[in-house]
Write an enzyme that holds these catalytic residues in place. Sequence first.
Site, PDB file in Angstrom:
ATOM      1  N   ASP A 240      -0.085   4.946   1.493  1.00  0.00           N
ATOM      2  CA  ASP A 240      -0.278   5.874   2.545  1.00  0.00           C
ATOM      3  C   ASP A 240       0.070   5.117   3.823  1.00  0.00           C
ATOM      4  OD1 ASP A 240      -1.234   8.433   1.277  1.00  0.00           O
ATOM      5  OD2 ASP A 240      -2.987   6.873   0.331  1.00  0.00           O
TER       6      ASP A 240
ATOM      7  N   ASP B 113       0.781  -1.267  -0.040  1.00  0.00           N
ATOM      8  CA  ASP B 113       0.154  -0.028   0.004  1.00  0.00           C
ATOM      9  C   ASP B 113       1.028   1.240  -0.080  1.00  0.00           C
ATOM     10  OD1 ASP B 113      -2.333   1.475   0.349  1.00  0.00           O
ATOM     11  OD2 ASP B 113      -2.163   1.710   2.389  1.00  0.00           O
TER      12      ASP B 113
END
Length: 543
Positions: free
Chosen positions: A108, A106
């Site tokens: 963030d 991922d």
Amino acid sequence: MAAFRRLLPSRSFGVFARTCSSWTSSASSTEGIEGSLRHFSDQKVLRIKDGVVEDEVERIRSDLEIAKQCFLTIPQTLKSMPKMNPEGIYVNKNLRLDNVQVYGFDYDYTLAHYSAHLQALIYDLAKEHLVNELRYPESCLKFKYDHSFPIRGLYYDKLKGCLLKLDFFGSIEPDGCFFGRRKLRREEIIEMYGTRHIGRHQARGLVSLMDFFCFSEACLIADIVQHFVDEKLEFDASYVYHDINHAIQHVHRSGVAHKAIIADPERYLVKNDQLYCFLKMLRDKGKKMFLLTNSPYYFVDGGLRFLLEDSLGCGDSWRDLFDVVIAKANKPDFYTSERPFRCYDTSKDTLAFSKVDAFLPNKIYYHGCLKSFLKITKWHGPEVIYFGDHLFSDLRGPSKAGWRTAAIIHELENEIRIQNEESYRFEQARFHIIQELLGRLHATVVDSQKSETYRSLMKELNEERQTARCTMKNMFNKAFGATFLTDTGQESSFAYHIHQYADVYTSKPENFLFYPPEAWLHVPFDVKIMPHHVKVPSSLFKT
């Protein structure tokens, strides 16, 4: 006490059982601490005649006085206890890294970490949306984000309007229930819920606040509810949640927060030289890598350019590190939908109409689904590990699909450092001692035999326990305590979800640099729920 012994490594229990000098000298003139605290590890309901009850109460009183003397100093055995590594990798399910061929990430709060300024930014932008678009009172514009109030892993009760911290078994923490910014007393919790345990029917009204963006959401919910209460305005708790959640989602989806971050990356993004080293190490070892994020490409591109600018050579691109880059993936729906992939033109900001049946080098892809991803890549099951910070959006889908999962929990480092401190471990042992004395006292007499001496001792023990409990809590967060722990040192509901969906967890992906790529990460042999926790037993103070 037997339960605590099972939680400790057999090689360590002997260390804990060694004598603390101040305790030994206090107990040597009587029957010895082994005798005076003989009930600590074997609590039984005592069948005592009326004439013996007061003697047993006095023995517990004597044990308490001995314990208080020991509380004056920190035992040497506690000082010699091993420390947990704040940057360690903690294992819920055995993982052999040499079997992992594909690493997915991922963006963030996984590859990119943010400063505390971001929470205030999201809070302010959402607050303005509530006032300007949803016609909330203009007085709400005066609110300021309070970084000391929320923690991750809270729940909001849409029916009653309370922010809750739950323990591992789904019970409300006695000091972790807030209506607005006011902490509810235990009596108020019982009056409102009937019991501290959240049943299945009550759980339907709860929404979880699990990722880092939920800090702003939790704080704004509490501030809005408190404002309505102070102004004596009628409101529905579910409407408050839906409006605030809508405002938070608007901040993300509109791109206003993304643009603010990219415009001033020095303020919001936290650089880490080890990130590039980790990604390059994986590439050099021949591992496949992909990026799967809900954020738009321009935001990811601007962030990684900034984060890696000091490490990349002239003409190099962060995209060269990844075999596949997927943006706007719409997790968690990505894992269950059948939405097709679209090729994204970075220069024109447009999506192509041609079918995607292969992932080409240096191309960016939008949307898609897990089913198509697996069909195109042929990457299956345990050869894939995915790193993410949101336990539900990022990790629940991959764990059900057979991938290995790694939870990135940034606050883990700080909480382990606090647990390593002698002051915290001392308070934890102190709490356990008082808890066991209370158990003995409760098991000593029936209601008809409770004398004034009994009631006085019960009050004193409860006060001692509450003091230790509050001291431990305030070392983390004064409103809700630790993220992973309850005020008594047991696991929280957030810890339960990590245990459920994360094979391993750590504070940042770069921590894998400290382990060889062929390492075998195994569950600790001592039986504990969360591998990074150290349980400090009352036997620390025994002979």
